[in-house]
Write a protein that holds these residues in place. Structure first.
Motif, PDB file in Angstrom:
ATOM      1  N   GLY A   1       0.844  -1.209   0.000  1.00  0.00           N
ATOM      2  CA  GLY A   1       0.000   0.000   0.000  1.00  0.00           C
ATOM      3  C   GLY A   1       0.869   1.244   0.000  1.00  0.00           C
ATOM      4  O   GLY A   1       0.647   2.192  -0.760  1.00  0.00           O
ATOM      5  N   PHE A   2       1.914   1.236   0.861  1.00  0.00           N
ATOM      6  CA  PHE A   2       2.849   2.373   0.919  1.00  0.00           C
ATOM      7  C   PHE A   2       3.632   2.493  -0.399  1.00  0.00           C
ATOM      8  O   PHE A   2       3.866   3.598  -0.886  1.00  0.00           O
ATOM      9  CB  PHE A   2       3.822   2.209   2.090  1.00  0.00           C
ATOM     10  N   ILE A   3       4.012   1.331  -0.951  1.00  0.00           N
ATOM     11  CA  ILE A   3       4.767   1.348  -2.217  1.00  0.00           C
ATOM     12  C   ILE A   3       3.891   1.948  -3.331  1.00  0.00           C
ATOM     13  O   ILE A   3       4.332   2.823  -4.076  1.00  0.00           O
ATOM     14  CB  ILE A   3       5.236  -0.088  -2.597  1.00  0.00           C
ATOM     15  N   GLY A   4       2.645   1.490  -3.399  1.00  0.00           N
ATOM     16  CA  GLY A   4       1.702   1.993  -4.403  1.00  0.00           C
ATOM     17  C   GLY A   4       1.478   3.490  -4.252  1.00  0.00           C
ATOM     18  O   GLY A   4       1.444   4.232  -5.245  1.00  0.00           O
TER      19      GLY A   4
ATOM     20  N   GLY B   1      12.318  -5.224   4.205  1.00  0.00           N
ATOM     21  CA  GLY B   1      11.310  -5.946   3.422  1.00  0.00           C
ATOM     22  C   GLY B   1      10.981  -5.206   2.136  1.00  0.00           C
ATOM     23  O   GLY B   1      11.821  -4.473   1.607  1.00  0.00           O
ATOM     24  N   ASP B   2       9.733  -5.366   1.668  1.00  0.00           N
ATOM     25  CA  ASP B   2       9.352  -4.793   0.367  1.00  0.00           C
ATOM     26  C   ASP B   2       9.317  -3.268   0.354  1.00  0.00           C
ATOM     27  O   ASP B   2       9.512  -2.657  -0.694  1.00  0.00           O
ATOM     28  CB  ASP B   2       7.974  -5.331  -0.037  1.00  0.00           C
ATOM     29  N   VAL B   3       9.057  -2.654   1.503  1.00  0.00           N
ATOM     30  CA  VAL B   3       8.886  -1.191   1.528  1.00  0.00           C
ATOM     31  C   VAL B   3      10.153  -0.457   1.045  1.00  0.00           C
ATOM     32  O   VAL B   3      10.084   0.691   0.592  1.00  0.00           O
ATOM     33  CB  VAL B   3       8.422  -0.728   2.938  1.00  0.00           C
ATOM     34  N   GLN B   4      11.292  -1.151   1.092  1.00  0.00           N
ATOM     35  CA  GLN B   4      12.555  -0.560   0.610  1.00  0.00           C
ATOM     36  C   GLN B   4      12.478  -0.223  -0.878  1.00  0.00           C
ATOM     37  O   GLN B   4      13.233   0.606  -1.379  1.00  0.00           O
ATOM     38  CB  GLN B   4      13.689  -1.546   0.915  1.00  0.00           C
ATOM     39  N   ARG B   5      11.515  -0.855  -1.595  1.00  0.00           N
ATOM     40  CA  ARG B   5      11.388  -0.607  -3.039  1.00  0.00           C
ATOM     41  C   ARG B   5      11.077   0.871  -3.330  1.00  0.00           C
ATOM     42  O   ARG B   5      11.276   1.336  -4.456  1.00  0.00           O
ATOM     43  CB  ARG B   5      10.284  -1.492  -3.639  1.00  0.00           C
ATOM     44  N   ILE B   6      10.569   1.581  -2.334  1.00  0.00           N
ATOM     45  CA  ILE B   6      10.305   3.025  -2.493  1.00  0.00           C
ATOM     46  C   ILE B   6      11.616   3.766  -2.801  1.00  0.00           C
ATOM     47  O   ILE B   6      11.618   4.788  -3.491  1.00  0.00           O
ATOM     48  CB  ILE B   6       9.605   3.598  -1.230  1.00  0.00           C
ATOM     49  N   MET B   7      12.731   3.207  -2.335  1.00  0.00           N
ATOM     50  CA  MET B   7      14.045   3.845  -2.577  1.00  0.00           C
ATOM     51  C   MET B   7      14.372   3.946  -4.061  1.00  0.00           C
ATOM     52  O   MET B   7      15.143   4.801  -4.471  1.00  0.00           O
ATOM     53  CB  MET B   7      15.165   3.054  -1.871  1.00  0.00           C
ATOM     54  N   TYR B   8      13.783   3.043  -4.880  1.00  0.00           N
ATOM     55  CA  TYR B   8      14.088   3.067  -6.317  1.00  0.00           C
ATOM     56  C   TYR B   8      13.497   4.294  -7.020  1.00  0.00           C
ATOM     57  O   TYR B   8      13.833   4.559  -8.164  1.00  0.00           O
ATOM     58  CB  TYR B   8      13.604   1.780  -7.002  1.00  0.00           C
ATOM     59  N   VAL B   9      12.610   4.998  -6.334  1.00  0.00           N
ATOM     60  CA  VAL B   9      12.127   6.272  -6.896  1.00  0.00           C
ATOM     61  C   VAL B   9      12.655   7.444  -6.055  1.00  0.00           C
ATOM     62  O   VAL B   9      12.963   8.507  -6.587  1.00  0.00           O
ATOM     63  CB  VAL B   9      10.575   6.279  -7.063  1.00  0.00           C
ATOM     64  N   HIS B  10      12.806   7.214  -4.732  1.00  0.00           N
ATOM     65  CA  HIS B  10      13.244   8.275  -3.814  1.00  0.00           C
ATOM     66  C   HIS B  10      14.686   8.724  -4.109  1.00  0.00           C
ATOM     67  O   HIS B  10      14.941   9.920  -4.269  1.00  0.00           O
ATOM     68  CB  HIS B  10      13.126   7.731  -2.376  1.00  0.00           C
ATOM     69  N   VAL B  11      15.608   7.779  -4.200  1.00  0.00           N
ATOM     70  CA  VAL B  11      17.030   8.121  -4.389  1.00  0.00           C
ATOM     71  C   VAL B  11      17.288   8.751  -5.775  1.00  0.00           C
ATOM     72  O   VAL B  11      17.888   9.829  -5.847  1.00  0.00           O
ATOM     73  CB  VAL B  11      17.943   6.891  -4.119  1.00  0.00           C
ATOM     74  N   PRO B  12      16.818   8.123  -6.881  1.00  0.00           N
ATOM     75  CA  PRO B  12      17.051   8.771  -8.188  1.00  0.00           C
ATOM     76  C   PRO B  12      16.430  10.173  -8.271  1.00  0.00           C
ATOM     77  O   PRO B  12      16.968  11.044  -8.946  1.00  0.00           O
ATOM     78  CB  PRO B  12      16.389   7.828  -9.192  1.00  0.00           C
ATOM     79  N   SER B  13      15.314  10.391  -7.560  1.00  0.00           N
ATOM     80  CA  SER B  13      14.664  11.716  -7.592  1.00  0.00           C
ATOM     81  C   SER B  13      15.552  12.781  -6.974  1.00  0.00           C
ATOM     82  O   SER B  13      15.698  13.876  -7.534  1.00  0.00           O
ATOM     83  CB  SER B  13      13.331  11.697  -6.834  1.00  0.00           C
ATOM     84  N   ILE B  14      16.157  12.474  -5.834  1.00  0.00           N
ATOM     85  CA  ILE B  14      16.979  13.519  -5.183  1.00  0.00           C
ATOM     86  C   ILE B  14      18.272  13.743  -5.962  1.00  0.00           C
ATOM     87  O   ILE B  14      18.740  14.881  -6.060  1.00  0.00           O
ATOM     88  CB  ILE B  14      17.247  13.231  -3.671  1.00  0.00           C
ATOM     89  N   VAL B  15      18.820  12.693  -6.568  1.00  0.00           N
ATOM     90  CA  VAL B  15      20.042  12.894  -7.370  1.00  0.00           C
ATOM     91  C   VAL B  15      19.717  13.784  -8.575  1.00  0.00           C
ATOM     92  O   VAL B  15      20.472  14.699  -8.906  1.00  0.00           O
ATOM     93  CB  VAL B  15      20.659  11.538  -7.808  1.00  0.00           C
TER      94      VAL B  15
ATOM     95  N   LEU C   1      10.681  14.385  -1.128  1.00  0.00           N
ATOM     96  CA  LEU C   1      10.099  14.601   0.200  1.00  0.00           C
ATOM     97  C   LEU C   1       8.871  13.708   0.412  1.00  0.00           C
ATOM     98  O   LEU C   1       8.733  13.058   1.448  1.00  0.00           O
ATOM     99  CB  LEU C   1       9.712  16.076   0.386  1.00  0.00           C
ATOM    100  N   ALA C   2       8.002  13.659  -0.601  1.00  0.00           N
ATOM    101  CA  ALA C   2       6.757  12.884  -0.472  1.00  0.00           C
ATOM    102  C   ALA C   2       7.058  11.381  -0.348  1.00  0.00           C
ATOM    103  O   ALA C   2       6.533  10.715   0.551  1.00  0.00           O
ATOM    104  CB  ALA C   2       5.860  13.149  -1.679  1.00  0.00           C
ATOM    105  N   THR C   3       7.935  10.860  -1.215  1.00  0.00           N
ATOM    106  CA  THR C   3       8.234   9.420  -1.171  1.00  0.00           C
ATOM    107  C   THR C   3       9.008   9.069   0.111  1.00  0.00           C
ATOM    108  O   THR C   3       8.819   7.991   0.668  1.00  0.00           O
ATOM    109  CB  THR C   3       9.032   8.962  -2.418  1.00  0.00           C
ATOM    110  N   GLY C   4       9.834   9.994   0.580  1.00  0.00           N
ATOM    111  CA  GLY C   4      10.571   9.769   1.836  1.00  0.00           C
ATOM    112  C   GLY C   4       9.620   9.684   3.019  1.00  0.00           C
ATOM    113  O   GLY C   4       9.787   8.839   3.910  1.00  0.00           O
ATOM    114  N   MET C   5       8.608  10.537   3.019  1.00  0.00           N
ATOM    115  CA  MET C   5       7.611  10.516   4.105  1.00  0.00           C
ATOM    116  C   MET C   5       6.829   9.208   4.083  1.00  0.00           C
ATOM    117  O   MET C   5       6.563   8.609   5.124  1.00  0.00           O
ATOM    118  CB  MET C   5       6.656  11.706   3.956  1.00  0.00           C
TER     119      MET C   5
ATOM    120  N   TRP D   1       7.842   6.362   2.897  1.00  0.00           N
ATOM    121  CA  TRP D   1       8.747   5.293   3.340  1.00  0.00           C
ATOM    122  C   TRP D   1       8.952   5.367   4.865  1.00  0.00           C
ATOM    123  O   TRP D   1       9.069   4.343   5.541  1.00  0.00           O
ATOM    124  CB  TRP D   1      10.090   5.443   2.606  1.00  0.00           C
ATOM    125  N   GLY D   2       9.002   6.589   5.398  1.00  0.00           N
ATOM    126  CA  GLY D   2       9.263   6.795   6.832  1.00  0.00           C
ATOM    127  C   GLY D   2       8.186   6.229   7.734  1.00  0.00           C
ATOM    128  O   GLY D   2       8.479   5.697   8.806  1.00  0.00           O
ATOM    129  N   LYS D   3       6.938   6.302   7.284  1.00  0.00           N
ATOM    130  CA  LYS D   3       5.821   5.851   8.146  1.00  0.00           C
ATOM    131  C   LYS D   3       5.946   4.370   8.519  1.00  0.00           C
ATOM    132  O   LYS D   3       5.955   4.039   9.713  1.00  0.00           O
ATOM    133  CB  LYS D   3       4.484   6.178   7.449  1.00  0.00           C
TER     134      LYS D   3
END
Lengths: 48, 230
Positions: free
Chosen positions: A5-8, B37-51, B94-98, B100-102
């Motif tokens: 859900g968070f990923i989406g 776990g899977d939530v780390q996949r957010i990094m694939y958009v978060h890190v390239p965005s800040i670079v 900022l949005a994707t980091g937030m 991921w942070g939750k």
């Protein structure tokens, strides 16, 4: 909300931001082109 | 269709293709992180965005210096265009980091040094865009904007080093670090592909945004000529 859900949410938000910016940019380009064309047309008419 | 327009379309298409590949690699192919776990996949958009945002702001920094030095409006057009793109990508970061942070930290936001400095970076360049949009005298706006953009860029090295200088919740860099990346190749690939896609997309945005700036300059010229003629 589960992990997916968070990923989406993250990917969805990034997608909306990028597509939204693209639409915003294209609209401004069209507006600027139309404004310039109208001005040039008007200037051309005045010169004649 | 002109060659320029065709090149821009090819650029946009290549960006879309790379981003779709990056999405597939990040969401399907890459393994889940051993700790997060899977939530780390957010990094694939978060890190390239800040670079991408950092590169955009570096362009603003260089072209602002060049504008103040040469007083050539082409440098200013490049600066204001790149700043807008940098703000978009910092917003995404900022949005994707937030998000991921939750699930990872248990909070959407914390006043950690890295997070705070990124929020400041966003505010500085959003302020720059507002200054440019509302300046009554465009040349004065360009001049003051250039000074703000140069000073604002100092936030980036500070932000990069914040995780080493202060005790922060944000982890230190995993890629831009002494001794090379500490990320597994299976995770590095989606990061690299998504970054390449975002880099091409931001170039596409930049080309279109400069086109808009040129049209605005041309419109201002026509108005000025008309005003002179009465």
């Amino acid at each position: 909300m589960g992990n997916w859900g968070f990923i989406g949410l993250a990917y969805g938000l990034a997608f909306v931001a990028l597509v939204g910016y693209l639409i915003f940019l294209k609209r401004r380009l069209r507006g600027a082109r139309e404004e310039l064309a109208a001005l040039e047309q008007e200037s051309g008419r005045r010169t004649r | 269709m002109g060659r320029g327009a065709l090149a821009t379309r090819v650029l946009g298409g290549a960006a879309g293709l790379l981003l779709a590949t990056g999405l597939y690699l990040g969401l399907v192919v890459a393994p889940p992180d051993a700790v997060q776990g899977d939530v780390q996949r957010i990094m694939y958009v978060h890190v390239p965005s800040i670079v991408t945002a950092y590169i955009a702001f570096f362009v603003v920094f260089c072209t602002s210096i060049l504008y103040l030095w040469k007083r050539d409006l082409r440098f200013d057009a490049l600066a204001v265009s790149s700043a807008e793109i940098g703000v978009v990508f910092t917003g995404i970061t900022l949005a994707t980091g937030m998000i991921w942070g939750k699930p990872t930290w248990g909070v959407w936001w914390t006043w950690d040094a890295r997070l705070t400095l990124t929020a400041i970076l966003f505010t500085i360049y959003a302020g720059y865009l507002m200054l440019r949009a509302f300046a009554e005298e465009p040349l004065a706006g360009a001049r003051y904007g250039a000074v703000l953009a140069i000073l604002g860029f100092l936030d980036i090295p500070l932000n990069h080093l914040a995780v080493y200088w202060w005790r922060t919740l944000h982890q230190p860099s995993s890629i831009l670090r002494p001794g090379g990346p500490s990320v597994a190749p299976a995770m590095l690939l989606p990061l690299a592909v998504t970054f390449a896609g975002l880099a091409l997309l931001s170039t596409y945005f930049l080309v279109e945004r400069i086109r808009l700036e040129r049209l605005r300059h041309r419109t201002a010229e026509v108005r000025l000529k008309r005003g002179r003629r009465g």
